[in-house]
Write an enzyme that holds these catalytic residues in place. Structure first.
Site, PDB file in Angstrom:
ATOM      1  N   ASP A 238       0.838  -1.202   0.000  1.00  0.00           N
ATOM      2  CA  ASP A 238       0.000   0.000   0.000  1.00  0.00           C
ATOM      3  C   ASP A 238       0.875   1.254   0.000  1.00  0.00           C
ATOM      4  O   ASP A 238       0.362   2.378  -0.040  1.00  0.00           O
ATOM      5  CB  ASP A 238      -1.012  -0.014   1.152  1.00  0.00           C
ATOM      6  CG  ASP A 238      -0.371  -0.142   2.516  1.00  0.00           C
ATOM      7  OD1 ASP A 238       0.867  -0.196   2.598  1.00  0.00           O
ATOM      8  OD2 ASP A 238      -1.127  -0.183   3.510  1.00  0.00           O
ATOM      9  N   SER A 239       2.212   1.057  -0.014  1.00  0.00           N
ATOM     10  CA  SER A 239       3.128   2.171  -0.268  1.00  0.00           C
ATOM     11  C   SER A 239       2.891   2.737  -1.664  1.00  0.00           C
ATOM     12  O   SER A 239       3.410   3.803  -2.003  1.00  0.00           O
ATOM     13  CB  SER A 239       4.582   1.727  -0.108  1.00  0.00           C
ATOM     14  OG  SER A 239       4.837   0.552  -0.849  1.00  0.00           O
TER      15      SER A 239
ATOM     16  N   ASP B 115      -0.999  -6.038  -0.113  1.00  0.00           N
ATOM     17  CA  ASP B 115      -1.445  -5.401   1.139  1.00  0.00           C
ATOM     18  C   ASP B 115      -2.952  -5.217   1.123  1.00  0.00           C
ATOM     19  O   ASP B 115      -3.515  -4.707   0.154  1.00  0.00           O
ATOM     20  CB  ASP B 115      -0.802  -4.011   1.274  1.00  0.00           C
ATOM     21  CG  ASP B 115       0.409  -4.020   2.172  1.00  0.00           C
ATOM     22  OD1 ASP B 115       0.461  -4.844   3.102  1.00  0.00           O
ATOM     23  OD2 ASP B 115       1.310  -3.190   1.941  1.00  0.00           O
TER      24      ASP B 115
ATOM     25  N   LYS C 157      -1.169  -9.391   2.814  1.00  0.00           N
ATOM     26  CA  LYS C 157      -0.426  -8.952   4.004  1.00  0.00           C
ATOM     27  C   LYS C 157      -1.331  -8.043   4.826  1.00  0.00           C
ATOM     28  O   LYS C 157      -2.048  -7.225   4.269  1.00  0.00           O
ATOM     29  CB  LYS C 157       0.865  -8.216   3.625  1.00  0.00           C
ATOM     30  CG  LYS C 157       1.614  -7.643   4.823  1.00  0.00           C
ATOM     31  CD  LYS C 157       3.062  -7.304   4.495  1.00  0.00           C
ATOM     32  CE  LYS C 157       3.244  -5.992   3.804  1.00  0.00           C
ATOM     33  NZ  LYS C 157       2.801  -4.812   4.591  1.00  0.00           N
TER      34      LYS C 157
ATOM     35  N   GLU D 292      -1.551  -5.613   8.554  1.00  0.00           N
ATOM     36  CA  GLU D 292      -0.850  -4.967   9.661  1.00  0.00           C
ATOM     37  C   GLU D 292      -1.577  -5.248  10.981  1.00  0.00           C
ATOM     38  O   GLU D 292      -2.798  -5.080  11.062  1.00  0.00           O
ATOM     39  CB  GLU D 292      -0.784  -3.450   9.433  1.00  0.00           C
ATOM     40  CG  GLU D 292       0.091  -3.070   8.247  1.00  0.00           C
ATOM     41  CD  GLU D 292       0.255  -1.566   8.069  1.00  0.00           C
ATOM     42  OE1 GLU D 292      -0.158  -0.796   8.959  1.00  0.00           O
ATOM     43  OE2 GLU D 292       0.807  -1.168   7.035  1.00  0.00           O
TER      44      GLU D 292
ATOM     45  N   GLU E 168       8.973  -4.225  10.660  1.00  0.00           N
ATOM     46  CA  GLU E 168       9.435  -2.942  10.131  1.00  0.00           C
ATOM     47  C   GLU E 168       9.969  -2.038  11.239  1.00  0.00           C
ATOM     48  O   GLU E 168       9.308  -1.805  12.261  1.00  0.00           O
ATOM     49  CB  GLU E 168       8.273  -2.247   9.393  1.00  0.00           C
ATOM     50  CG  GLU E 168       8.674  -0.908   8.800  1.00  0.00           C
ATOM     51  CD  GLU E 168       7.680  -0.359   7.793  1.00  0.00           C
ATOM     52  OE1 GLU E 168       6.686  -1.036   7.453  1.00  0.00           O
ATOM     53  OE2 GLU E 168       7.916   0.774   7.321  1.00  0.00           O
TER      54      GLU E 168
HETATM   55  O1  KIV Z   1       3.547  -1.128   1.673  1.00  0.00           O
HETATM   56  C1  KIV Z   1       4.751  -1.465   1.724  1.00  0.00           C
HETATM   57  O2  KIV Z   1       5.566  -1.151   0.854  1.00  0.00           O
HETATM   58  C2  KIV Z   1       5.180  -2.258   2.875  1.00  0.00           C
HETATM   59  C3  KIV Z   1       6.652  -2.463   3.050  1.00  0.00           C
HETATM   60  C4  KIV Z   1       7.255  -1.272   3.676  1.00  0.00           C
HETATM   61  C5  KIV Z   1       6.951  -3.712   3.793  1.00  0.00           C
HETATM   62  O3  KIV Z   1       4.382  -2.679   3.657  1.00  0.00           O
END
Ligand code: KIV
Length: 278
Positions: free
Chosen positions: A52-53, A91, A121, A123, A190
Site C-alpha cells: 500500500d506504499s 497489502d 499482508k 498490519e 518494520e
Molecule cells: O507497503 C509497503 O511497501 C510495505 C513495506 C514497507 C513492507 O508494507
C-alpha cells in the site's frame, strides 16, 4: 506444456519455509505495475509485495491511508500479469478490514479473486486475530506485519523506531508468536531494533522478513522506488540505494528535450517516407 515458461518453478509458501530452514535468505521488493514487475521477476526476486506504499510512491499521498481496495486490486492485477516466478503478496488496505472479520474476509477474497494474487499482508497482531483466522480458514495465505505499521501512523504520530522499550517489545514478540500459531506463513518486521528482530526470527519457524530490522532475520524487503533512487526525499538509515534512476531519467529527458528543440530528433532514418530517399 513444453515451452520454457513451463520450466519456471513458482515460489510457494512451502519453499519460503524451506529457505528459512536451510538458512537461505529471502529477497522481497515492492512493485505496482506490469513493466517493473516483469523486470524484477525476471531478475529472480523471491517475493513481490504489491504494497500500500503505492499510495505514497505511485499516487503521491503523504500516508498509506487513502489508497482504496479497488486501487490495490488494479495494481495487483497489473503485477500478476507480469509475474512468472515470484510469490506475489498484496497489502489489504486501510479501511477494508478493520470494521469486522466479515469485511476483512470479503476484502481478502476480492484481492485473491480479482487480481490472481498468491497471498495477502495485514498490519497488526492480537487486535486482528479474528480476521486473520477467518481469512486463513478460507485458504488464503496471510503474511503479518508488525513493528512500524504505517496504517496506524496517526496513532503513533511518528515514523520512528518501534518496540525499543520492554512492554512494546514484549507485545511484539507475543503478537508474532500468535500470528505463527494462527497459521500466517511469514511476518514482516518494520523498523525495530535488530536484537528484537533476531529474537523473533529465532523463536519462530516461519520466515521473518525485515525492513529496518537488522541483518539477523530470514529475508529483507525494500520499497522499489526508494532502493532505485526514484524517490530520493526518503533517506532512512536502513535504506541502501542500488541505483540513481532519478539522475538517469533526468539525463535522458534533458537529451530528448535538447534533440527536439534543435531538430536533431527524429532523423531521416527514424522517419517514414512515401518514397525511399536517394
Ligand atoms: O507497503 C509497503 O511497501 C510495505 C513495506 C514497507 C513492507 O508494507
Amino acid at each position: 506444456m513444453s515451452s520454457a515458461a513451463s520450466e519456471i518453478k513458482r515460489v510457494t509458501t512451502h519453499q519460503l519455509h524451506a529457505m528459512k530452514e536451510r538458512g537461505e535468505k529471502i529477497s522481497m521488493i515492492t512493485a505496482y505495475d506490469y513493466s517493473m514487475a516483469r523486470i524484477i521477476d525476471a531478475a529472480g526476486i523471491d517475493v513481490i509485495l504489491v504494497g500500500d506504499s503505492a499510495s505514497n510512491v505511485m499516487a503521491g499521498n503523504e500516508t498509506t491511508l487513502p489508497i482504496t481496495l479497488d486501487q490495490m486490486i488494479y495494481h495487483a492485477t497489473s503485477v500478476i500479469r507480469a509475474v512468472k516466478r515470484a510469490f506475489v503478496v498484496v497489502d489489504i488496505p486501510f479501511g477494508s478490514y478493520q470494521s469486522n472479520s466479515s469485511e476483512a474476509l470479503r476484502s481478502a477474497i476480492r484481492i485473491m479473486k480479482e487480481s490472481g494474487a498468491h497471498g495477502i499482508k495485514m498490519e497488526g497482531g492480537k487486535e486482528i486475530q479474528e480476521s486473520v483466522t477467518r481469512i486463513l480458514s478460507a485458504g488464503i495465505p496471510v503474511m503479518g506485519h508488525l513493528g512500524l505499521t504505517p496504517q496506524s501512523i496517526y496513532k503513533f504520530g511518528t515514523y520512528s523506531v518501534r518496540a525499543r522499550e520492554g512492554e512494546e517489545a514484549q507485545k511484539l514478540i507475543e503478537d508474532a508468536m500468535l500470528l505463527e500459531e494462527l497459521g500466517c506463513f511469514s511476518i514482516v518486521l518494520e523498523k525495530i531494533p535488530a536484537e528484537l528482530a533476531e529474537k523473533v526470527a529465532e523463536k519462530l519457524s516461519i520466515p521473518i522478513i525485515g525492513i529496518g530490522a537488522g541483518p539477523r532475520v530470514d529475508g529483507q524487503v525494500l520499497v522499489m522506488h526508494d532502493m532505485l533512487g526514484i524517490n530520493k526525499e526518503f533517506n532512512p538509515r536502513f535504506l541502501r540505494r542500488y541505483a540513481d534512476l532519478s539522475e538517469i531519467i533526468t539525463g535522458a529527458m534533458h537529451n530528448f528535450i535538447d534533440d527536439v528543440k534543435s531538430g536533431d530528433f527524429p532523423s531521416i532514418e527514424e522517419s517514414y517516407w512515401q518514397k525511399k530517399e536517394g
